[in-house]
Design a protein around this motif. Structure first.
Motif, short mmCIF file in Angstrom:
data_model
loop_
_atom_site.label_atom_id
_atom_site.label_comp_id
_atom_site.label_asym_id
_atom_site.label_seq_id
_atom_site.Cartn_x
_atom_site.Cartn_y
_atom_site.Cartn_z
N LEU A 125 40.33 36.78 28.71
CA LEU A 125 41.66 37.39 28.60
C LEU A 125 41.57 38.80 28.01
O LEU A 125 42.14 39.76 28.53
CB LEU A 125 42.58 36.53 27.73
N ALA A 126 40.84 38.91 26.90
CA ALA A 126 40.75 40.20 26.21
C ALA A 126 39.99 41.21 27.06
O ALA A 126 40.34 42.39 27.14
CB ALA A 126 40.07 40.01 24.86
N ARG A 127 38.93 40.71 27.71
CA ARG A 127 38.10 41.61 28.53
C ARG A 127 38.93 42.19 29.69
O ARG A 127 38.86 43.38 30.00
CB ARG A 127 36.89 40.84 29.05
N ALA A 182 46.11 40.37 36.80
CA ALA A 182 44.72 40.10 36.47
C ALA A 182 44.54 38.64 36.04
O ALA A 182 43.61 37.95 36.47
CB ALA A 182 44.25 41.05 35.37
N GLY A 183 45.46 38.17 35.20
CA GLY A 183 45.40 36.78 34.76
C GLY A 183 45.62 35.83 35.92
O GLY A 183 44.96 34.78 36.03
N PHE A 184 46.51 36.21 36.79
CA PHE A 184 46.85 35.42 37.97
C PHE A 184 45.61 35.15 38.82
O PHE A 184 45.45 34.08 39.40
CB PHE A 184 47.90 36.20 38.78
N GLY A 185 44.72 36.15 38.85
CA GLY A 185 43.51 36.03 39.68
C GLY A 185 42.40 35.22 39.04
O GLY A 185 41.38 34.96 39.68
N GLY A 197 54.26 31.47 43.00
CA GLY A 197 53.72 32.46 43.93
C GLY A 197 53.79 33.88 43.38
O GLY A 197 54.68 34.19 42.59
N TRP A 198 52.86 34.72 43.81
CA TRP A 198 52.82 36.08 43.28
C TRP A 198 54.05 36.89 43.69
O TRP A 198 54.61 37.64 42.90
CB TRP A 198 51.55 36.81 43.69
N SER A 225 49.90 39.28 28.32
CA SER A 225 50.32 39.34 29.72
C SER A 225 49.28 38.70 30.63
O SER A 225 49.62 38.06 31.63
CB SER A 225 50.57 40.79 30.13
N VAL A 226 48.00 38.88 30.29
CA VAL A 226 46.95 38.23 31.07
C VAL A 226 47.12 36.71 30.99
O VAL A 226 47.09 36.00 32.00
CB VAL A 226 45.54 38.65 30.58
#
Lengths: 285, 562
Positions: free
Chosen positions: B108-110, B163-166, B136-137, B123-124
């Motif tokens: 998450l942090a990275r 980014a988190g979603f992926g 869904g996105w 947010s991630v």
């Protein structure tokens, strides 16, 4: 022949001791209200509990006799929402400076346009003669048989230090001056304190009418009420000589000057706006 | 179908923001949402968490079973891991170096740092969780864009969410959207909005957890609504100010928690004897004295009913949920005005801080029947503020608004003019006049809400904010084959007795469920009806009773009484 005008403000029968300084204060209040040509229904006199606090009972204006020590908060709030009222607090030294001390401090900070007339007889009257916050150190009472062990409070110094815009001292035995001080305090735009020395015939055998009479003097034109250090110096004068008059007068922004949304139609006359409330509800979606 | 997420960390780690963002997104997807907050009385450090339930049906209570945990520190994992259901997850940053069952350690942090936004770690995590629940996105992106610039929430970083979603694949079936428009708010905001809808113009208070949010909300909106919001020097000033404002002609209110309410007690009687309408909110927390400042309890019921020396009519109303709080606050102003009495609203930390979705709140502005007179037809200076009337209600006038009519009000016993008297005849006449208002007040009482099976021989009795948990508990019990009925009180003083008289005699098991240690509702019911309870479910550790705990307690109470 000079026109004789019927006074608008009338006085009722009181429960005070004969010779009480409260009579002179009540007479001056009536004279001040008449002189200002105020209408009784637009005047609100507020008291807490105590002999002085009965004042609202004895004059034909609106009256609010609340709780001991709590005269200032309802007075201030009434003025906030119903500014057409001339709001005057008449109550004692115990009520204003003892039980209500915290409200005294913060009412000065708030600077709402009210007048505060403290009947300061340096003793508790209604409860029969205990020390008040302004009783001299060493003064013997039934409850302080070894003499009051505490320092007396100096309300004028305190009010000045807190930033009060109008600070005056009157004496129930100098009615002309007292009426003048009341008129000026009511006219003043902001919180105005008049600390009024008065004898208590029944319970204060030290600060008698003669005691005050010997010491009080009127401030003259050499005193500049716009000068804070001069006022502070006069406020410390106590003992052989006690100054009467307006110690300090300087207008400051009112509480409401900082709150433009309260300008215009007084709150007491406003109607709710459905669109504003609907917008708040819509924000919840 | 519903899920339950816990977000935990130390105070100052941004959990509050993340909670608001997550619940905002879930609500916009169309789910019902129910969020509780558990926080310590400190600004930094400690252990704070929020629990967000979401699903396709209205949610009424917190649940102890967790679908997932977002742990911003190791302590959160230690404390809450055991509550994660099979198939659940504990999401942590890989940098914490934790391993274990259910653990979902992700960069998450990275990811946040890679975007040049190290602060966007939340947010991630948001993206990860939303993806896990199969959202869904495309709809998500539209929602996120819609949140940008909303003044009451810091917008999530859309790139970080993506980014988190992926980072994960969907794991759970999403609930179906509710299909109706919803409002989301907490109990504090509901009270504030109810007051505004009642045309309240004056609110004075001294900050005290957990009541402060009412004052904060009103202050945020004082300009457009035209309201005085005054932070008083103490609670004594606050209530005396409210009384002064009400006397001077506007609707006025004060709010506090138990300790502040203690300071207000003398002035409560002032409102009673002056007959000045007043609404007082007490958002209960565990006492005595400072107690547990940020936690919940329902232990001020007896206090609210009896607060103040002497005898004077009053009403005590407990708020049951956010929609009820909105409606009842408005009603409190009408009742206070009509009967010229103090009305005490009892909320608590659980209700005040819990945000949930409700059907759209209706806008119905009332100023109620105010019994404001223009004194028409009266001779000058002949208005009597306390004129003796059959129903005990003396018409009020607003000072300054009727030429040549004045009024005096006095905390001493007084005559019809408001002047001090000590005669026994006048004392009794005035005390009786005030008491006669009670007959009218009794006619206004709302019977408690009834839930469950009307034929059941087990009757549960609860009040206030337990309404939500009780709803779920009653359904669970019925599902488990233990038929129960439940009465949930809102109006508590005077105590409405219609439902009690109807249902108590047929109930074999009478079980009171309360968030206090002594059973204050039970004692009140016994006092008024003479009927005792047969069992109790009580909790006073400062944490909200959950439906599962109520079910277990009720089962135990039924068994031990049988």
């Amino acid at each position: 022949m000079p026109e004789v005008r019927e006074p608008r403000f009338k006085l009722g029968e009181t429960a005070w001791c004969p010779g009480c300084g409260d009579f002179g204060i009540l007479e001056s209040l009536r004279a001040a209200l008449d002189e200002l040509e105020l209408e009784p229904h637009r005047v609100l006199v507020v008291g807490g509990i105590g002999q002085a606090a009965k004042t609202p009972q004895y004059i034909n204006a609106n009256g609010f006799c609340g709780l001991h020590g709590r005269a200032l908060p309802p007075a201030v709030a009434a003025k906030m929402v119903n500014p057409a009222l001339t709001v005057i607090v008449n109550t004692g030294d115990g009520d204003s400076y003892g039980e209500g001390g915290n409200h005294f401090l913060h009412t000065i900070r708030r600077n709402v346009d009210i007048a505060h007339f403290v009947h300061d007889n340096q003793i508790y009257g209604l409860t029969k003669g205990q020390a008040s916050p302004t009783t001299a150190t060493g003064q013997v009472t039934h409850v302080q048989p070894s003499g009051s062990p505490s320092l007396p409070m100096n309300p004028l110094m305190l009010a000045l230090a807190m930033g009060a815009g109008f600070v005056a001292r009157g004496f129930s035995g100098d009615r002309d001056l007292l009426t003048h001080l009341m008129i000026e305090a009511i006219r003043f735009r902001g919180y105005a304190l008049v600390d009024i020395l008065q004898p208590c015939l029944s319970f204060n055998k030290i600060n008698t009418f003669a005691w005050y009479k010997k010491r009080v003097y009127r401030l003259d034109e050499t005193h500049d009420p716009s000068d804070l250090s001069g006022a502070l110096s006069k406020a410390q004068e106590w003992g052989e000589r006690i100054p009467l008059g307006i110690l300090y007068r300087r207008e400051k922004p009112l509480w409401s000057d900082h709150l433009p949304h309260l300008a215009g139609v007084p709150l007491v006359d406003r109607q709710p706006d459905p669109a504003v409330l609907q917008a708040l509800l819509d924000d919840l979606t | 179908m519903d899920y339950n997420l816990l977000l935990g960390g130390a105070a100052g780690q941004g959990m509050e923001t993340l909670t608001v963002q997550l619940e905002a997104v879930l609500k916009r997807v169309g789910f019902h949402v129910h969020t509780t907050h558990d926080y310590m009385s400190r600004i930094r450090g400690g252990h704070n968490f929020s629990q967000i339930r979401f699903g396709d049906l209205p949610l009424w209570a917190p649940s102890s079973d967790l679908t997932g945990v977002l742990a911003l520190n190791p302590e959160t994992v230690l404390i809450h891991q055991s509550r994660v259901c099979p198939g659940g997850f504990v999401l942590v940053d890989e940098g914490l170096g934790l391993t274990g069952p259910d653990l979902l350690a992700l960069p998450l942090a990275r990811m946040a740092k890679g975007l040049g936004e190290p602060q966007a770690i939340g947010s991630v995590a948001l993206g990860v969780m939303l993806r896990l629940f199969g959202i869904g996105w495309e709809p998500l992106e539209a929602i996120l864009n819609g949140l940008q610039g909303k003044k009451d929430l810091r917008s999530p970083n859309v790139e970080a969410v993506r980014a988190g979603f992926g980072l994960v694949e969907p794991r759970y079936d999403p609930p179906s959207p509710a299909g109706e428009a919803l409002h989301m708010l907490n109990g504090s905001h509901a009270v504030a909005l109810g007051a505004l809808a009642a045309d309240m113009r004056f609110y004075a208070a001294y900050p005290m957890t957990p009541s402060t949010a009412v004052m904060t909300y009103l202050a945020e909106h004082m300009v457009e609504t035209g309201v005085v919001v005054e932070q008083a020097e103490d609670e004594i000033a606050a209530i005396n100010m409210a009384i002064g404002a009400s006397f001077a002609g506007v609707r006025a209110m004060t709010g506090t928690s138990g300790g502040g309410f203690c300071l207000m007690v003398e002035a409560l009687g002032l409102s009673g004897i002056l007959e000045v309408p007043l609404v007082v909110l007490n958002v209960q927390r565990p006492g005595p004295a400072t107690g547990l400042p940020t936690r919940t309890e329902q232990a001020d019921l007896r206090f609210a009913i009896h607060a103040g020396q002497g005898e004077f009519p009053r009403m005590v109303i407990a708020l049951r949920d956010v929609a009820d709080a909105y409606r009842q606050t408005q009603r409190a102003f009408d009742l206070a005005d009509r009967y010229q009495i103090p009305v005490i609203l009892l909320s608590d930390q659980y209700l005040a801080d819990t945000r949930r979705t409700v059907p759209i709140l209706p806008l119905r502005i009332t100023r109620g029947p105010r019994f404001i007179s223009d004194a028409s037809g009266l001779e000058p200076f002949s208005y009597r503020r306390y004129v003796i009337t059959e129903d005990g209600i003396s018409p009020r006038i607003i000072p300054g608004q009727v030429p040549d009519q004045i009024q005096c009000v006095d905390s001493d016993e007084h005559d019809e003019w408001g002047h001090i008297v000590e005669s026994s005849v006048q004392r009794v006449a005035m005390a009786d006049k005030r008491s006669r208002k009670l007959a009218g007040i009794r006619g206004e009482l709302e019977e408690p809400l009834f839930l469950g099976d009307p034929e059941a021989e087990t009757l549960l009795l609860a009040w206030g904010s337990l309404a939500g948990p009780m709803r779920e508990a009653v359904s669970l019990l019925v599902d488990q084959g233990l038929p129960v009925g439940a009465l949930i009180f809102g109006d508590l003083w005077p105590l409405p007795t219609g439902e009690l008289e109807k249902r108590l005699p047929r109930a074999l098991h009478r079980i009171h469920v309360e968030q206090n240690g002594t059973g204050q509702l039970a004692s009140l019911i016994r006092e008024v009806t003479g009927v005792s309870m047969t069992g109790s479910v009580l909790k006073y550790d400062g944490r909200q009773l959950t439906p599962v705990e109520i079910v277990a307690g009720v089962r135990k109470a039924v068994t031990s009484h049988a």
